[in-house]
Design a protein around this motif. Structure first.
Motif, PDB file in Angstrom:
ATOM      1  N   PHE A 297      -6.074  11.598  -9.532  1.00  0.00           N
ATOM      2  CA  PHE A 297      -7.600  11.288  -9.677  1.00  0.00           C
ATOM      3  C   PHE A 297      -7.066   9.560 -10.476  1.00  0.00           C
ATOM      4  O   PHE A 297      -8.086   8.964 -10.247  1.00  0.00           O
ATOM      5  CB  PHE A 297      -7.119  12.007 -10.820  1.00  0.00           C
ATOM      6  CG  PHE A 297      -8.799  10.922 -12.038  1.00  0.00           C
ATOM      7  CD1 PHE A 297     -10.404  11.438 -11.756  1.00  0.00           C
ATOM      8  CD2 PHE A 297      -8.122  10.210 -13.164  1.00  0.00           C
ATOM      9  CE1 PHE A 297     -10.867  10.214 -12.495  1.00  0.00           C
ATOM     10  CE2 PHE A 297      -9.324   9.935 -14.402  1.00  0.00           C
ATOM     11  CZ  PHE A 297     -10.568  10.255 -13.997  1.00  0.00           C
ATOM     12  N   ILE A 298      -5.895   8.976 -10.729  1.00  0.00           N
ATOM     13  CA  ILE A 298      -5.149   7.728 -11.093  1.00  0.00           C
ATOM     14  C   ILE A 298      -5.751   6.914  -9.440  1.00  0.00           C
ATOM     15  O   ILE A 298      -5.931   5.915  -9.246  1.00  0.00           O
ATOM     16  CB  ILE A 298      -4.416   7.730 -11.026  1.00  0.00           C
ATOM     17  CG1 ILE A 298      -4.110   8.319 -12.715  1.00  0.00           C
ATOM     18  CG2 ILE A 298      -3.286   6.628 -11.397  1.00  0.00           C
ATOM     19  CD1 ILE A 298      -3.037   8.376 -13.588  1.00  0.00           C
ATOM     20  N   MET A 299      -4.566   7.908  -8.218  1.00  0.00           N
ATOM     21  CA  MET A 299      -4.955   7.415  -6.879  1.00  0.00           C
ATOM     22  C   MET A 299      -6.753   6.913  -6.410  1.00  0.00           C
ATOM     23  O   MET A 299      -6.742   5.862  -6.390  1.00  0.00           O
ATOM     24  CB  MET A 299      -4.784   8.522  -5.843  1.00  0.00           C
ATOM     25  CG  MET A 299      -3.041   8.330  -5.908  1.00  0.00           C
ATOM     26  SD  MET A 299      -2.593   9.096  -5.059  1.00  0.00           S
ATOM     27  CE  MET A 299      -1.359   9.927  -5.487  1.00  0.00           C
ATOM     28  N   ILE A 300      -7.158   7.612  -7.344  1.00  0.00           N
ATOM     29  CA  ILE A 300      -8.702   7.104  -6.668  1.00  0.00           C
ATOM     30  C   ILE A 300      -9.329   6.462  -7.348  1.00  0.00           C
ATOM     31  O   ILE A 300      -9.800   5.336  -7.217  1.00  0.00           O
ATOM     32  CB  ILE A 300      -9.472   9.017  -6.855  1.00  0.00           C
ATOM     33  CG1 ILE A 300      -9.116   9.949  -5.853  1.00  0.00           C
ATOM     34  CG2 ILE A 300     -10.898   8.459  -6.341  1.00  0.00           C
ATOM     35  CD1 ILE A 300      -9.408  11.034  -5.800  1.00  0.00           C
ATOM     36  N   ARG A 301      -9.618   6.624  -8.620  1.00  0.00           N
ATOM     37  CA  ARG A 301     -10.055   5.625  -9.169  1.00  0.00           C
ATOM     38  C   ARG A 301      -9.028   4.525  -9.859  1.00  0.00           C
ATOM     39  O   ARG A 301     -10.573   3.549  -9.439  1.00  0.00           O
ATOM     40  CB  ARG A 301      -9.599   6.029 -11.009  1.00  0.00           C
ATOM     41  CG  ARG A 301     -10.791   5.178 -12.693  1.00  0.00           C
ATOM     42  CD  ARG A 301     -11.789   5.874 -12.066  1.00  0.00           C
ATOM     43  NE  ARG A 301     -12.347   4.876 -13.301  1.00  0.00           N
ATOM     44  CZ  ARG A 301     -13.032   5.263 -14.762  1.00  0.00           C
ATOM     45  NH1 ARG A 301     -12.375   7.156 -14.311  1.00  0.00           N
ATOM     46  NH2 ARG A 301     -13.340   4.844 -15.198  1.00  0.00           N
TER      47      ARG A 301
ATOM     48  N   LEU B 183      -5.159   3.352  -5.217  1.00  0.00           N
ATOM     49  CA  LEU B 183      -3.045   3.334  -5.089  1.00  0.00           C
ATOM     50  C   LEU B 183      -3.487   3.512  -3.752  1.00  0.00           C
ATOM     51  O   LEU B 183      -3.852   5.180  -2.992  1.00  0.00           O
ATOM     52  CB  LEU B 183      -3.154   3.771  -6.237  1.00  0.00           C
ATOM     53  CG  LEU B 183      -3.240   3.512  -7.547  1.00  0.00           C
ATOM     54  CD1 LEU B 183      -2.083   4.147  -8.299  1.00  0.00           C
ATOM     55  CD2 LEU B 183      -2.769   1.939  -7.590  1.00  0.00           C
ATOM     56  N   GLN B 184      -3.116   3.190  -2.889  1.00  0.00           N
ATOM     57  CA  GLN B 184      -2.614   3.730  -1.494  1.00  0.00           C
ATOM     58  C   GLN B 184      -1.122   3.087  -0.855  1.00  0.00           C
ATOM     59  O   GLN B 184      -0.936   1.943  -2.140  1.00  0.00           O
ATOM     60  CB  GLN B 184      -3.873   2.937  -0.347  1.00  0.00           C
ATOM     61  CG  GLN B 184      -5.084   3.695  -0.702  1.00  0.00           C
ATOM     62  CD  GLN B 184      -5.625   2.765   0.732  1.00  0.00           C
ATOM     63  OE1 GLN B 184      -5.395   2.235   1.176  1.00  0.00           O
ATOM     64  NE2 GLN B 184      -6.809   3.451   0.587  1.00  0.00           N
ATOM     65  N   GLY B 185      -0.472   3.960  -0.248  1.00  0.00           N
ATOM     66  CA  GLY B 185       0.550   3.078   0.196  1.00  0.00           C
ATOM     67  C   GLY B 185       1.853   3.219  -0.724  1.00  0.00           C
ATOM     68  O   GLY B 185       1.931   4.041  -1.138  1.00  0.00           O
ATOM     69  N   GLY B 186       2.899   2.527  -0.788  1.00  0.00           N
ATOM     70  CA  GLY B 186       3.747   2.022  -1.891  1.00  0.00           C
ATOM     71  C   GLY B 186       3.283   2.491  -3.042  1.00  0.00           C
ATOM     72  O   GLY B 186       4.291   3.431  -4.165  1.00  0.00           O
ATOM     73  N   ASP B 187       2.579   2.284  -3.223  1.00  0.00           N
ATOM     74  CA  ASP B 187       1.684   1.839  -5.399  1.00  0.00           C
ATOM     75  C   ASP B 187       1.630   3.951  -4.877  1.00  0.00           C
ATOM     76  O   ASP B 187       1.853   4.056  -6.489  1.00  0.00           O
ATOM     77  CB  ASP B 187       0.409   1.665  -5.514  1.00  0.00           C
ATOM     78  CG  ASP B 187       0.567  -0.258  -5.755  1.00  0.00           C
ATOM     79  OD1 ASP B 187       2.012  -0.751  -5.734  1.00  0.00           O
ATOM     80  OD2 ASP B 187       0.305  -0.537  -4.914  1.00  0.00           O
ATOM     81  N   ALA B 188       0.591   4.095  -4.626  1.00  0.00           N
ATOM     82  CA  ALA B 188       0.497   6.006  -4.396  1.00  0.00           C
ATOM     83  C   ALA B 188       1.610   6.521  -4.221  1.00  0.00           C
ATOM     84  O   ALA B 188       1.804   7.094  -5.457  1.00  0.00           O
ATOM     85  CB  ALA B 188      -0.207   6.654  -3.598  1.00  0.00           C
ATOM     86  N   THR B 189       2.607   6.707  -3.027  1.00  0.00           N
ATOM     87  CA  THR B 189       4.265   6.826  -3.463  1.00  0.00           C
ATOM     88  C   THR B 189       5.150   6.768  -4.484  1.00  0.00           C
ATOM     89  O   THR B 189       5.421   7.762  -5.169  1.00  0.00           O
ATOM     90  CB  THR B 189       4.636   6.449  -2.640  1.00  0.00           C
ATOM     91  OG1 THR B 189       4.074   7.019  -0.661  1.00  0.00           O
ATOM     92  CG2 THR B 189       6.457   6.920  -1.919  1.00  0.00           C
ATOM     93  N   ALA B 190       4.729   5.591  -4.712  1.00  0.00           N
ATOM     94  CA  ALA B 190       5.677   5.292  -6.472  1.00  0.00           C
ATOM     95  C   ALA B 190       5.076   5.968  -7.718  1.00  0.00           C
ATOM     96  O   ALA B 190       5.993   6.751  -8.188  1.00  0.00           O
ATOM     97  CB  ALA B 190       5.561   3.268  -6.958  1.00  0.00           C
TER      98      ALA B 190
END
Length: 471
Positions: A265-269, A272-279
């Motif tokens: 949910f936070i990724m979509i909101r 966040l992609q790539g390194g931020d989503a992975t982190a």
């Protein structure tokens, strides 16, 4: 602008062909990659000491680029081991057993569940989590162990690992080697992953049902008598599992999925992609590992946190050990060459791979069809070592080379090479790569690889054709 090719370009191209040849012969490519970097360094710097230094620095460069991917996979694996040790993983999966009433439901439920779990935990730990709980249930309703192994392989090591939407280990590796944002490769891979997944799983299911009906395969008496661990480990595991009450396990089994759903949910909101989503996923996994370790082991919890992290790091570097040298070589095809050896490329050069791609475009009439077939072939070849990851750094530079020649489609070509490499080498049709699922289900790995072969080959053909029309 067409850059004049020099000896560096030809050396790089020769070593690409050598690496592909070594992979075809099912030999390790580390020596060839290191020799390639050394020779490039000698020619570029005219100094053997600087070239030797460059070999080491190229490995540092590769590790630096891959470190986030290695860490997320290590942490996820460490977290999965604490879930397995405490029995929380069994509680997380057990509600789905009530829906498994027939062999057909067993195949599709186990497969889809394996896919979802593999997106969050990666397929290797997911096999152990799934096998312990769902294999006996599936066998009891009439699905032979080989059918369970096929489902876990195709959905986990095939669909989930080749897409890797959540952890993003595979797309990060291929996107960096192609010089693309990881989101572009993930977006381009979606239609290819869907095509490959639908074709392979349906063909495999039809084949299973046909052989079950004819009696060619059937449930064996020993299918449910599979020892997953040694007696000593099993006893120790049982002791750990009794430290948490069933109520506590159920609570954690609810909390953990909720936390990962919140991550999505936070990724979509926040986009966040790539390194931020992975982190975000990695940080969540770390705190889950800490929480469960302290709650379970009490005074020894601090030491156990370290133990589980060490287990994860061992797994991560074992997986990426063969990847680092080959990644180091292929990063030299981009501007990583400048980072390691300095400003030694020809004027106006955009990297060895780009220069070769432009030259190829002027020398050979290429099109979408040739590019798609080439990337599927390269991906398949790189997967023959049984890793799936050790060679996918190769598909990015080659995708860029062909996309430059045909005027676009780099993300689709990169995704196609990634899908082919991981479906072949990630654990579906190479006998030594399917061993985890085969061992958990107590089936012959060669028989499992043979049964997967036809669906995967047909899937690759159909997926390649689809890619030709969307490049």
């Amino acid at each position: 602008m067409l850059v004049s090719l020099n000896s560096l370009h030809w050396i790089y191209l020769i070593f690409i062909l050598l690496i592909i040849g070594v992979m075809i012969r099912k030999r390790d490519t580390t020596l060839v990659c290191i020799l390639g970097i050394l020779i490039l360094g000698v020619v570029a710097t005219k100094s053997l000491p600087l070239a030797v230094t460059g070999v080491f620095n190229s490995l540092i460069y590769a590790i630096t680029e891959l470190l986030g991917t290695i860490l997320i996979i290590s942490i996820i694996y460490g977290m999965s081991k604490v879930l397995e040790a405490t029995g929380i993983s069994e509680v997380m999966i057990s509600p789905f057993t009530r829906f498994i009433k027939t062999p057909t439901l067993a195949y599709w439920i186990i497969g889809i569940l394996m896919m979802v779990i593999s997106w969050f935990f990666w397929p290797s730990p997911a096999v152990a989590l799934m096998g312990a709980v769902l294999l006996p249930v599936a066998v009891r309703v009439g699905l032979p162990a080989i059918g369970v192994a096929v489902a876990m392989n195709l959905f986990g090591h095939g669909i989930a690992l080749s897409s890797d939407f959540i952890i993003q280990g595979a797309p990060k590796l291929t996107s960096e080697s192609a010089g693309l944002p990881v989101g572009d490769v993930i977006s381009a891979s979606i239609p290819l992953v869907i095509t490959m997944g639908v074709v392979t799983t349906i063909i495999a299911f039809i084949s299973l049902k046909k052989d079950m009906k004819s009696g060619k395969i059937k449930v064996q008496e020993n299918d449910t008598n599979i020892a997953l661990f040694s007696n000593e480990e099993e006893t120790e595991g049982d002791i750990v599992k009794t430290r948490l009450s069933n109520k506590t396990k159920k609570t954690f089994a609810i909390i953990i999925p909720i936390l990962f759903i919140l991550d999505l949910f936070i990724m979509i909101r926040l986009n966040l992609q790539g390194g931020d989503a992975t982190a975000l996923v990695g940080g969540t996994a770390v705190f889950i590992l800490i929480l469960i370790s302290m709650f379970t082991y009490k005074n020894k919890g601090m030491e156990q946190i370290t133990e589980f992290l060490i287990t994860g790091f061992k797994f991560g570097f074992q997986i990426f050990g063969p990847v680092i040298p080959i990644a180091a070589f292929f990063y030299m095809g981009d501007m990583g060459f400048v980072s390691v050896f300095g400003e030694v490329l020809p004027e106006m050069s955009e990297g060895l791979v780009n220069d070769l791609g432009v030259a190829l475009a002027h020398a050979v009439p290429l099109n979408d069809f040739v590019g798609a077939i080439t990337l599927t072939s390269v991906g398949t070849i790189t997967g023959l070592d049984g890793s799936g990851f050790s060679g996918i750094s190769l598909v990015g530079p080659i995708a860029r080379l062909f996309s430059t020649a045909i005027g676009g489609g780099v993300a689709t070509l990169t995704a196609l090479g990634q899908v082919a490499a991981i479906w072949v080498g990630g654990g579906t049709i190479v006998p030594w790569a399917v061993i985890p699922a085969a061992a958990i289900c107590g089936v012959d790995p060669f028989e499992l690889a043979r049964r997967n072969l036809k669906p995967v080959i047909i899937g690759l053909i159909v997926t390649t054709i689809v890619a030709m029309f969307i490049i």
